[in-house]
Design a protein around this motif. Structure first.
Motif, PDB file in Angstrom:
ATOM      1  N   GLU A   1      -7.871 -37.283 -43.472  1.00 46.86           N
ATOM      2  CA  GLU A   1      -7.271 -36.800 -42.231  1.00 46.86           C
ATOM      3  C   GLU A   1      -5.796 -36.432 -42.407  1.00 46.86           C
ATOM      4  OE1 GLU A   1      -6.698 -41.237 -42.462  1.00 46.86           O
ATOM      5  OE2 GLU A   1      -8.347 -39.830 -42.835  1.00 46.86           O
ATOM      6  N   ASN A   2      -5.272 -36.617 -43.610  1.00 47.13           N
ATOM      7  CA  ASN A   2      -3.861 -36.337 -43.878  1.00 47.13           C
ATOM      8  C   ASN A   2      -3.520 -34.874 -43.602  1.00 47.13           C
ATOM      9  OD1 ASN A   2      -1.208 -36.691 -44.893  1.00 47.13           O
ATOM     10  ND2 ASN A   2      -1.859 -35.808 -46.851  1.00 47.13           N
ATOM     11  N   THR A   3      -2.434 -34.659 -42.871  1.00 46.27           N
ATOM     12  CA  THR A   3      -1.980 -33.291 -42.583  1.00 46.27           C
ATOM     13  C   THR A   3      -0.582 -33.025 -43.144  1.00 46.27           C
ATOM     14  OG1 THR A   3      -1.062 -33.946 -40.437  1.00 46.27           O
ATOM     15  CG2 THR A   3      -3.357 -33.187 -40.475  1.00 46.27           C
ATOM     16  N   THR A   4      -0.043 -33.986 -43.894  1.00 42.28           N
ATOM     17  CA  THR A   4       1.308 -33.847 -44.447  1.00 42.28           C
ATOM     18  C   THR A   4       1.246 -33.558 -45.936  1.00 42.28           C
ATOM     19  OG1 THR A   4       2.242 -35.338 -42.791  1.00 42.28           O
ATOM     20  CG2 THR A   4       3.525 -34.999 -44.796  1.00 42.28           C
ATOM     21  N   GLN A   5       1.891 -32.487 -46.344  1.00 39.79           N
ATOM     22  CA  GLN A   5       1.940 -32.098 -47.749  1.00 39.79           C
ATOM     23  C   GLN A   5       3.390 -31.824 -48.127  1.00 39.79           C
ATOM     24  OE1 GLN A   5      -0.713 -32.244 -49.675  1.00 39.79           O
ATOM     25  NE2 GLN A   5      -2.149 -32.645 -47.987  1.00 39.79           N
TER      26      GLN A   5
ATOM     27  N   ASN B   1       4.602 -31.941 -42.311  1.00 40.94           N
ATOM     28  CA  ASN B   1       3.366 -31.970 -41.522  1.00 40.94           C
ATOM     29  C   ASN B   1       3.031 -30.537 -41.153  1.00 40.94           C
ATOM     30  OD1 ASN B   1       1.268 -32.338 -39.794  1.00 40.94           O
ATOM     31  ND2 ASN B   1       2.238 -33.939 -38.583  1.00 40.94           N
ATOM     32  N   ILE B   2       1.964 -30.014 -41.752  1.00 44.89           N
ATOM     33  CA  ILE B   2       1.649 -28.598 -41.537  1.00 44.89           C
ATOM     34  C   ILE B   2       0.834 -28.357 -40.277  1.00 44.89           C
ATOM     35  CG2 ILE B   2       1.781 -28.045 -43.987  1.00 44.89           C
ATOM     36  CD1 ILE B   2      -1.227 -28.126 -44.123  1.00 44.89           C
ATOM     37  N   ALA B   3       0.386 -29.419 -39.633  1.00 42.21           N
ATOM     38  CA  ALA B   3      -0.308 -29.260 -38.355  1.00 42.21           C
ATOM     39  C   ALA B   3       0.694 -28.807 -37.298  1.00 42.21           C
ATOM     40  CB  ALA B   3      -0.961 -30.568 -37.933  1.00 42.21           C
TER      41      ALA B   3
ATOM     42  N   ALA C   1      -4.800 -29.783 -36.254  1.00 40.66           N
ATOM     43  CA  ALA C   1      -4.881 -30.920 -37.179  1.00 40.66           C
ATOM     44  C   ALA C   1      -6.084 -30.761 -38.101  1.00 40.66           C
ATOM     45  CB  ALA C   1      -4.968 -32.228 -36.391  1.00 40.66           C
ATOM     46  N   ALA C   2      -7.213 -30.281 -37.549  1.00 42.58           N
ATOM     47  CA  ALA C   2      -8.414 -30.095 -38.369  1.00 42.58           C
ATOM     48  C   ALA C   2      -8.167 -29.040 -39.443  1.00 42.58           C
ATOM     49  CB  ALA C   2      -9.597 -29.690 -37.493  1.00 42.58           C
ATOM     50  N   ALA C   3      -7.550 -27.930 -39.070  1.00 41.55           N
ATOM     51  CA  ALA C   3      -7.269 -26.865 -40.042  1.00 41.55           C
ATOM     52  C   ALA C   3      -6.321 -27.363 -41.126  1.00 41.55           C
ATOM     53  CB  ALA C   3      -6.679 -25.655 -39.331  1.00 41.55           C
ATOM     54  N   ALA C   4      -5.315 -28.137 -40.729  1.00 48.55           N
ATOM     55  CA  ALA C   4      -4.355 -28.668 -41.709  1.00 48.55           C
ATOM     56  C   ALA C   4      -5.032 -29.626 -42.667  1.00 48.55           C
ATOM     57  CB  ALA C   4      -3.201 -29.361 -40.978  1.00 48.55           C
TER      58      ALA C   4
END
Length: 284
Positions: free
Chosen positions: A235-239, A243-245, A253-256
Protein backbone atom coordinates in the motif's frame (compact mmCIF):
# COMPACT_ATOMS: atom_id res chain seq x y z
CA UNK A 1 16.24 -17.98 -23.96
CA UNK A 2 18.63 -15.82 -26.02
CA UNK A 3 22.04 -16.95 -24.79
CA UNK A 4 23.96 -14.23 -26.61
CA UNK A 5 21.81 -11.48 -25.07
CA UNK A 6 22.31 -12.94 -21.59
CA UNK A 7 26.06 -13.04 -22.08
CA UNK A 8 26.10 -9.50 -23.44
CA UNK A 9 24.33 -8.30 -20.30
CA UNK A 10 26.79 -10.17 -18.09
CA UNK A 11 29.68 -8.73 -20.11
CA UNK A 12 28.57 -5.23 -19.05
CA UNK A 13 29.35 -6.23 -15.47
CA UNK A 14 32.17 -8.68 -16.07
CA UNK A 15 34.23 -7.92 -19.14
CA UNK A 16 36.14 -11.17 -18.69
CA UNK A 17 33.13 -13.50 -18.91
CA UNK A 18 34.37 -15.18 -22.10
CA UNK A 19 37.85 -15.67 -20.70
CA UNK A 20 36.33 -17.17 -17.55
CA UNK A 21 34.52 -19.73 -19.67
CA UNK A 22 37.10 -20.08 -22.45
CA UNK A 23 38.23 -17.82 -25.32
CA UNK A 24 35.32 -15.97 -26.95
CA UNK A 25 35.42 -17.77 -30.28
CA UNK A 26 35.60 -21.16 -28.59
CA UNK A 27 32.75 -20.16 -26.28
CA UNK A 28 30.53 -19.15 -29.19
CA UNK A 29 31.36 -22.41 -30.96
CA UNK A 30 30.54 -24.44 -27.87
CA UNK A 31 27.20 -22.63 -27.47
CA UNK A 32 26.31 -23.47 -31.07
CA UNK A 33 27.22 -27.10 -30.58
CA UNK A 34 25.39 -27.23 -27.28
CA UNK A 35 22.19 -26.03 -28.93
CA UNK A 36 22.31 -29.03 -31.25
CA UNK A 37 22.76 -31.52 -28.43
CA UNK A 38 20.32 -30.45 -25.75
CA UNK A 39 16.70 -29.41 -25.68
CA UNK A 40 15.50 -25.92 -24.78
CA UNK A 41 14.14 -27.30 -21.51
CA UNK A 42 17.62 -28.43 -20.53
CA UNK A 43 19.25 -25.13 -21.48
CA UNK A 44 18.88 -23.48 -18.02
CA UNK A 45 20.76 -26.35 -16.39
CA UNK A 46 23.52 -26.15 -18.97
CA UNK A 47 23.78 -22.39 -18.57
CA UNK A 48 23.84 -22.77 -14.80
CA UNK A 49 26.68 -25.24 -15.08
CA UNK A 50 28.68 -22.80 -17.16
CA UNK A 51 28.07 -19.99 -14.68
CA UNK A 52 29.25 -22.26 -11.87
CA UNK A 53 32.40 -22.95 -13.90
CA UNK A 54 32.96 -19.22 -14.35
CA UNK A 55 32.08 -17.99 -10.87
CA UNK A 56 31.97 -20.99 -8.57
CA UNK A 57 35.31 -20.19 -6.98
CA UNK A 58 34.64 -16.48 -6.52
CA UNK A 59 30.99 -16.28 -5.46
CA UNK A 60 30.79 -14.61 -2.03
CA UNK A 61 28.88 -16.39 0.72
CA UNK A 62 26.13 -13.77 0.79
CA UNK A 63 25.35 -14.52 -2.87
CA UNK A 64 25.32 -18.25 -2.16
CA UNK A 65 22.87 -17.63 0.69
CA UNK A 66 20.60 -15.55 -1.56
CA UNK A 67 20.60 -18.15 -4.33
CA UNK A 68 19.95 -21.00 -1.90
CA UNK A 69 17.02 -19.12 -0.39
CA UNK A 70 15.66 -18.55 -3.90
CA UNK A 71 16.17 -22.25 -4.61
CA UNK A 72 14.07 -23.16 -1.56
CA UNK A 73 11.21 -21.00 -2.86
CA UNK A 74 11.45 -22.53 -6.32
CA UNK A 75 11.25 -26.04 -4.84
CA UNK A 76 8.10 -25.01 -2.96
CA UNK A 77 6.50 -23.60 -6.09
CA UNK A 78 7.46 -26.57 -8.26
CA UNK A 79 6.01 -29.17 -5.90
CA UNK A 80 2.86 -27.09 -5.43
CA UNK A 81 2.08 -27.13 -9.14
CA UNK A 82 3.42 -30.61 -9.83
CA UNK A 83 1.24 -32.21 -7.15
CA UNK A 84 -1.82 -30.43 -8.54
CA UNK A 85 -1.11 -31.85 -11.99
CA UNK A 86 -0.10 -35.43 -11.17
CA UNK A 87 -1.48 -36.38 -7.75
CA UNK A 88 -4.59 -34.35 -6.93
CA UNK A 89 -7.53 -36.22 -8.55
CA UNK A 90 -10.11 -34.03 -6.80
CA UNK A 91 -8.71 -30.92 -8.49
CA UNK A 92 -10.02 -30.84 -12.04
CA UNK A 93 -8.73 -28.65 -14.86
CA UNK A 94 -9.98 -27.97 -18.35
CA UNK A 95 -7.51 -28.89 -21.07
CA UNK A 96 -6.50 -25.23 -21.40
CA UNK A 97 -6.09 -24.75 -17.65
CA UNK A 98 -3.95 -27.88 -17.43
CA UNK A 99 -1.75 -26.63 -20.26
CA UNK A 100 -1.26 -23.25 -18.57
CA UNK A 101 -0.46 -24.73 -15.16
CA UNK A 102 1.92 -27.20 -16.80
CA UNK A 103 3.85 -24.34 -18.42
CA UNK A 104 4.18 -22.61 -15.04
CA UNK A 105 5.23 -25.87 -13.36
CA UNK A 106 7.89 -26.44 -15.99
CA UNK A 107 9.19 -22.90 -15.56
CA UNK A 108 9.61 -23.52 -11.85
CA UNK A 109 11.62 -26.67 -12.51
CA UNK A 110 13.76 -24.75 -15.01
CA UNK A 111 14.43 -22.18 -12.25
CA UNK A 112 15.39 -24.99 -9.85
CA UNK A 113 17.83 -26.41 -12.38
CA UNK A 114 19.28 -23.00 -13.20
CA UNK A 115 19.91 -22.15 -9.53
CA UNK A 116 21.31 -25.61 -8.79
CA UNK A 117 23.65 -25.30 -11.74
CA UNK A 118 24.84 -21.87 -10.60
CA UNK A 119 25.39 -23.09 -7.02
CA UNK A 120 27.00 -26.41 -7.89
CA UNK A 121 28.20 -28.22 -4.77
CA UNK A 122 26.96 -25.30 -2.64
CA UNK A 123 23.30 -25.95 -3.51
CA UNK A 124 21.05 -26.64 -0.54
CA UNK A 125 19.39 -30.03 -0.06
CA UNK A 126 16.22 -30.56 -2.05
CA UNK A 127 12.89 -29.67 -0.51
CA UNK A 128 10.65 -32.63 -1.35
CA UNK A 129 6.87 -32.75 -1.48
CA UNK A 130 6.88 -34.83 1.71
CA UNK A 131 8.31 -31.82 3.57
CA UNK A 132 5.45 -29.54 2.55
CA UNK A 133 1.94 -28.78 3.77
CA UNK A 134 0.11 -26.75 1.14
CA UNK A 135 -2.98 -26.51 3.30
CA UNK A 136 -0.84 -24.29 5.58
CA UNK A 137 -1.99 -26.07 8.71
CA UNK A 138 -5.53 -26.43 7.33
CA UNK A 139 -5.78 -22.73 6.52
CA UNK A 140 -6.51 -23.78 2.93
CA UNK A 141 -8.12 -27.22 3.37
CA UNK A 142 -9.50 -27.27 -0.19
CA UNK A 143 -6.31 -26.18 -1.95
CA UNK A 144 -6.20 -29.46 -3.90
CA UNK A 145 -9.93 -29.90 -4.41
CA UNK A 146 -11.21 -26.41 -5.23
CA UNK A 147 -9.87 -24.72 -8.36
CA UNK A 148 -10.31 -21.12 -7.13
CA UNK A 149 -8.63 -21.84 -3.78
CA UNK A 150 -5.76 -23.49 -5.65
CA UNK A 151 -5.31 -20.39 -7.81
CA UNK A 152 -5.45 -18.02 -4.83
CA UNK A 153 -2.69 -19.95 -3.07
CA UNK A 154 -0.74 -20.02 -6.36
CA UNK A 155 -1.08 -16.24 -6.61
CA UNK A 156 0.28 -15.89 -3.09
CA UNK A 157 3.32 -17.95 -4.06
CA UNK A 158 3.97 -15.99 -7.25
CA UNK A 159 3.52 -12.54 -5.68
CA UNK A 160 5.82 -13.63 -2.84
CA UNK A 161 8.43 -14.72 -5.38
CA UNK A 162 8.29 -11.40 -7.23
CA UNK A 163 8.78 -9.41 -4.03
CA UNK A 164 11.43 -11.80 -2.68
CA UNK A 165 13.66 -11.56 -5.76
CA UNK A 166 13.37 -7.77 -5.70
CA UNK A 167 14.18 -7.73 -2.01
CA UNK A 168 17.42 -9.62 -2.55
CA UNK A 169 18.58 -7.81 -5.70
CA UNK A 170 20.72 -5.40 -3.68
CA UNK A 171 22.73 -8.30 -2.28
CA UNK A 172 23.61 -9.38 -5.82
CA UNK A 173 24.81 -6.00 -7.11
CA UNK A 174 28.18 -6.32 -8.77
CA UNK A 175 27.80 -10.07 -9.29
CA UNK A 176 26.86 -11.41 -12.73
CA UNK A 177 24.23 -13.73 -11.25
CA UNK A 178 22.08 -10.62 -10.74
CA UNK A 179 21.13 -10.93 -14.41
CA UNK A 180 19.89 -14.47 -13.87
CA UNK A 181 17.97 -13.51 -10.73
CA UNK A 182 16.23 -10.62 -12.48
CA UNK A 183 15.25 -12.86 -15.37
CA UNK A 184 13.63 -15.29 -12.94
CA UNK A 185 11.98 -12.29 -11.24
CA UNK A 186 10.38 -11.24 -14.53
CA UNK A 187 9.07 -14.77 -15.18
CA UNK A 188 7.52 -14.91 -11.71
CA UNK A 189 5.83 -11.56 -12.40
CA UNK A 190 4.34 -12.93 -15.62
CA UNK A 191 3.13 -16.00 -13.71
CA UNK A 192 1.40 -13.75 -11.16
CA UNK A 193 -0.27 -11.67 -13.87
CA UNK A 194 -1.46 -14.79 -15.68
CA UNK A 195 -2.87 -16.41 -12.56
CA UNK A 196 -4.79 -13.21 -11.83
CA UNK A 197 -6.27 -13.51 -15.32
CA UNK A 198 -7.18 -17.16 -14.62
CA UNK A 199 -8.87 -16.15 -11.36
CA UNK A 200 -10.94 -13.51 -13.15
CA UNK A 201 -11.95 -16.08 -15.76
CA UNK A 202 -13.09 -18.34 -12.91
CA UNK A 203 -15.30 -15.52 -11.60
CA UNK A 204 -13.36 -15.17 -8.37
CA UNK A 205 -12.71 -11.41 -8.20
CA UNK A 206 -12.13 -8.33 -10.32
CA UNK A 207 -8.37 -8.57 -9.94
CA UNK A 208 -6.09 -6.45 -12.09
CA UNK A 209 -3.04 -8.12 -13.67
CA UNK A 210 -0.94 -6.31 -11.06
CA UNK A 211 -1.23 -5.70 -7.32
CA UNK A 212 -3.49 -2.82 -6.33
CA UNK A 213 -5.11 -1.68 -3.10
CA UNK A 214 -7.66 -3.85 -1.39
CA UNK A 215 -10.62 -2.71 0.75
CA UNK A 216 -9.55 -0.24 3.40
CA UNK A 217 -6.47 0.72 1.34
CA UNK A 218 -4.47 -2.32 2.45
CA UNK A 219 -1.90 -3.84 0.13
CA UNK A 220 -3.75 -7.17 -0.18
CA UNK A 221 -6.15 -7.00 -3.12
CA UNK A 222 -6.96 -10.75 -3.18
CA UNK A 223 -9.67 -10.76 -0.54
CA UNK A 224 -7.88 -13.59 1.29
CA UNK A 225 -6.87 -12.34 4.74
CA UNK A 226 -4.71 -15.41 5.35
CA UNK A 227 -2.16 -14.08 2.83
CA UNK A 228 -1.92 -10.54 4.23
CA UNK A 229 1.79 -11.13 4.94
CA UNK A 230 2.42 -11.60 1.21
CA UNK A 231 1.19 -8.07 0.49
CA UNK A 232 2.32 -6.17 3.58
CA UNK A 233 3.73 -2.82 2.46
CA UNK A 234 2.22 -2.90 -1.04
CA UNK A 235 0.00 0.00 0.00
CA UNK A 236 3.08 2.26 0.07
CA UNK A 237 2.64 5.43 -1.98
CA UNK A 238 5.93 7.14 -1.04
CA UNK A 239 8.96 6.80 -3.30
CA UNK A 240 12.31 8.56 -2.80
CA UNK A 241 10.76 10.42 0.12
CA UNK A 242 7.90 11.84 -1.95
CA UNK A 243 4.27 10.78 -1.57
CA UNK A 244 3.16 10.52 -5.17
CA UNK A 245 -0.51 10.08 -4.31
CA UNK A 246 -2.31 13.30 -5.14
CA UNK A 247 0.53 15.00 -7.02
CA UNK A 248 -1.98 15.20 -9.87
CA UNK A 249 -5.74 14.86 -9.72
CA UNK A 250 -5.72 11.47 -11.44
CA UNK A 251 -3.02 9.99 -9.19
CA UNK A 252 -5.11 8.26 -6.54
CA UNK A 253 -3.66 6.24 -3.68
CA UNK A 254 -4.45 3.07 -5.65
CA UNK A 255 -2.70 4.39 -8.77
CA UNK A 256 0.34 5.44 -6.72
CA UNK A 257 0.55 2.05 -5.01
CA UNK A 258 0.31 0.25 -8.35
CA UNK A 259 3.31 2.11 -9.76
CA UNK A 260 5.92 0.12 -7.82
CA UNK A 261 6.44 -3.45 -6.67
CA UNK A 262 7.65 -3.28 -3.09
CA UNK A 263 10.56 -5.54 -2.04
CA UNK A 264 10.04 -8.14 0.68
CA UNK A 265 12.78 -8.83 3.21
CA UNK A 266 14.16 -12.34 3.58
CA UNK A 267 12.80 -12.73 7.12
CA UNK A 268 9.29 -11.84 5.94
CA UNK A 269 9.54 -14.26 3.01
CA UNK A 270 10.63 -17.02 5.37
CA UNK A 271 7.53 -16.46 7.53
CA UNK A 272 5.33 -16.88 4.46
CA UNK A 273 7.21 -19.91 3.11
CA UNK A 274 7.17 -21.61 6.52
CA UNK A 275 3.38 -21.67 6.45
CA UNK A 276 3.72 -24.35 3.79
CA UNK A 277 6.56 -26.36 5.34
CA UNK A 278 6.18 -29.04 7.99
CA UNK A 279 7.93 -28.75 11.34
CA UNK A 280 11.58 -29.66 11.05
CA UNK A 281 11.92 -28.18 7.59
CA UNK A 282 11.30 -24.48 8.23
CA UNK A 283 13.43 -21.81 6.56
CA UNK A 284 15.36 -19.28 8.57
Amino acid sequence: MNIVNILEEIEKVDGEIYERLNPRRAAMKSFANMGKKISLAAMPLAMGSMFQKAYGQTTPSVVTDVLNFALALEYLEYHFYNHALVAAPSLTFTAQQRTEITVIRDHEMAHVNLLKGALGASARAEITYAMTDYTAGNTFPTVYSDYVTFLKVALGFEDTGVRAYKGQAGNLLGNPVLTTALQIHSVEARHAAHIRTMLNAAGATGLKPWITLGPGNIGNDTGVAAVNAVYAGEENTTQAGINIAGIASQVTAAAAAECFDEPLAKANVAVIANLFLKDGFKLS
